[in-house]
Design a protein around this motif. Sequence first.
Motif, PDB file in Angstrom:
ATOM      1  N   LEU A  64      43.251  47.224  42.593  1.00 42.31           N
ATOM      2  CA  LEU A  64      43.957  45.944  42.537  1.00 42.31           C
ATOM      3  C   LEU A  64      43.161  44.880  41.807  1.00 42.31           C
ATOM      4  O   LEU A  64      43.726  44.054  41.091  1.00 42.31           O
ATOM      5  CB  LEU A  64      44.295  45.487  43.964  1.00 42.31           C
ATOM      6  CG  LEU A  64      45.273  46.405  44.707  1.00 42.31           C
ATOM      7  CD1 LEU A  64      45.365  46.006  46.175  1.00 42.31           C
ATOM      8  CD2 LEU A  64      46.648  46.356  44.062  1.00 42.31           C
ATOM      9  N   ASP A  65      41.833  44.882  41.961  1.00 44.03           N
ATOM     10  CA  ASP A  65      41.027  43.873  41.281  1.00 44.03           C
ATOM     11  C   ASP A  65      41.087  44.067  39.769  1.00 44.03           C
ATOM     12  O   ASP A  65      41.185  43.093  39.004  1.00 44.03           O
ATOM     13  CB  ASP A  65      39.580  43.905  41.784  1.00 44.03           C
ATOM     14  CG  ASP A  65      38.954  45.295  41.694  1.00 44.03           C
ATOM     15  OD1 ASP A  65      39.695  46.281  41.495  1.00 44.03           O
ATOM     16  OD2 ASP A  65      37.718  45.399  41.827  1.00 44.03           O
ATOM     17  N   CYS A  67      43.571  45.467  38.061  1.00 43.91           N
ATOM     18  CA  CYS A  67      44.913  45.082  37.616  1.00 43.91           C
ATOM     19  C   CYS A  67      45.051  43.568  37.533  1.00 43.91           C
ATOM     20  O   CYS A  67      45.658  43.041  36.589  1.00 43.91           O
ATOM     21  CB  CYS A  67      45.967  45.667  38.556  1.00 43.91           C
ATOM     22  SG  CYS A  67      46.078  47.474  38.497  1.00 43.91           S
ATOM     23  N   GLN A  68      44.486  42.867  38.498  1.00 49.72           N
ATOM     24  CA  GLN A  68      44.571  41.407  38.483  1.00 49.72           C
ATOM     25  C   GLN A  68      43.827  40.832  37.289  1.00 49.72           C
ATOM     26  O   GLN A  68      44.330  39.934  36.606  1.00 49.72           O
ATOM     27  CB  GLN A  68      44.007  40.846  39.788  1.00 49.72           C
ATOM     28  CG  GLN A  68      44.159  39.334  39.910  1.00 49.72           C
ATOM     29  CD  GLN A  68      43.670  38.833  41.262  1.00 49.72           C
ATOM     30  OE1 GLN A  68      42.853  39.463  41.915  1.00 49.72           O
ATOM     31  NE2 GLN A  68      44.185  37.693  41.681  1.00 49.72           N
ATOM     32  N   ARG A  69      42.645  41.363  36.999  1.00 46.61           N
ATOM     33  CA  ARG A  69      41.877  40.869  35.850  1.00 46.61           C
ATOM     34  C   ARG A  69      42.607  41.137  34.535  1.00 46.61           C
ATOM     35  O   ARG A  69      42.518  40.347  33.595  1.00 46.61           O
ATOM     36  CB  ARG A  69      40.486  41.534  35.812  1.00 46.61           C
ATOM     37  CG  ARG A  69      39.556  41.115  36.916  1.00 46.61           C
ATOM     38  CD  ARG A  69      38.114  41.499  36.578  1.00 46.61           C
ATOM     39  NE  ARG A  69      37.965  42.916  36.283  1.00 46.61           N
ATOM     40  CZ  ARG A  69      37.709  43.845  37.185  1.00 46.61           C
ATOM     41  NH1 ARG A  69      37.580  43.513  38.467  1.00 46.61           N
ATOM     42  NH2 ARG A  69      37.563  45.121  36.831  1.00 46.61           N
ATOM     43  N   GLU A  73      50.996  43.894  36.450  1.00 50.60           N
ATOM     44  CA  GLU A  73      51.787  43.782  37.666  1.00 50.60           C
ATOM     45  C   GLU A  73      51.642  45.040  38.507  1.00 50.60           C
ATOM     46  O   GLU A  73      51.400  46.129  37.983  1.00 50.60           O
ATOM     47  CB  GLU A  73      53.267  43.574  37.328  1.00 50.60           C
ATOM     48  CG  GLU A  73      53.570  42.244  36.661  1.00 50.60           C
ATOM     49  CD  GLU A  73      55.070  42.044  36.503  1.00 50.60           C
ATOM     50  OE1 GLU A  73      55.750  41.848  37.539  1.00 50.60           O
ATOM     51  OE2 GLU A  73      55.551  42.102  35.361  1.00 50.60           O
ATOM     52  N   SER A 251      54.450  40.405  49.063  1.00 54.35           N
ATOM     53  CA  SER A 251      53.347  41.300  49.417  1.00 54.35           C
ATOM     54  C   SER A 251      53.769  42.273  50.514  1.00 54.35           C
ATOM     55  O   SER A 251      53.230  43.379  50.607  1.00 54.35           O
ATOM     56  CB  SER A 251      52.132  40.491  49.870  1.00 54.35           C
ATOM     57  OG  SER A 251      52.456  39.699  51.000  1.00 54.35           O
TER      58      SER A 251
END
Length: 388
Positions: A64-65, A67-69, A73, A251
């Motif tokens: 997830l980290d 993908c966020q950087r 989505e 979420s």
Amino acid sequence: MDQPRIWRLLDTGFRSAAQNMALDRVILESRAQGRCPDTLRFLQFARPSVLVGYHQQTDQEVRLDFCQRQGMEVNRRITGGGAILFEPSHIGWEIVASREDPFFRGSPEQGARLIAEIFCQAIREEFGLPFSFRPRNDIEIRGRKISGTGGTAEGKAFLFQGTLLVDLDIWQMLRALRVPMEKLKAHEVDSLMERVTTMRRELGFIPDAARIKEAVARGFASALGVGFQVAGLTPWEQARLEALLPQFSSSSWVDRPSPVSQRRSLIKALHRGDGGVIRLLLDLDSARKRIRSAVISGDFFAFPARAVYDLESRFKDIPARMEEVEILLEGFFSEGSSPFPSLGIQDFSQVFRKALGKIPYLELGFTFEETHDLFPVGGSLSQVLGRG
């Protein structure tokens, strides 16, 4: 002459992951309630998106980290299966139709094969590529995956979907999905990459999306004996999308814990026999004690080369027990002359036995890396512990 039945040809264009996943639910509901005709839908994503299967735990499948950087989505499908990376170049295709249609009255497995093979034939005719369907849910070229498939049903309607890999940043895919590359050697990463291909790789260029869609629509029209009418979402579907979008953006939907606990581990094993070296990499759901997938590589010959992929396909989501492995190996090797001239069933049995023998170490708290340096003396681990 009877007029062909009319289906809707729906292209929802480039959308967000939440919109695309919500639309799967909306269109399936619409067809189940008789609010829309049978539909062939094409979909694409506005930006790279990671989609987990309905039953998966997001944090177990996705970095997830990362993908966020990367501005990617993350969302959840209404269908099962594994996590995938859906890039803007990829083309999603879906059949949403009545389960009462005589064409689709067989078992779900028969329906999946039928629809997937129509898709394969359409691409073969347009591009000359040897697409083939491998049960349960892969479409391949010469043993390399180029499209995954899956489906679900509601009431009297079903949805069957596929994803065509037109181009792919495979390093981004491996980093976005929770594949522990830092624990793999270079040749093992290369082995994973060799099992996927794209339209660009096979053709030498990126084909126009419109050409692909036209070929697929033409193939389904011919095979199903239907006509297509281009149409958009109905007013009911548009309203339903707007109503469901907050849920599919939340979420609670994306991070919803799986009803089945999952804990992912990788196990490696190596077997040196008289006929060569076999390396085995097992993706294990250690909580459920099931093999998710197997990658077989090493120093040996196979004729044809794709025989390795054919063997690997037997080990998708099976119990992590040697009895099950041996049944599948016996089934594979009993189908004809062995494609491995220097290796026998006993060689493959031994490397699986070594890999599965490491599961107790994981249960005792040892790490993936530590299992490679532990060797019980005087018997198996269970025998040694039993004497403790």
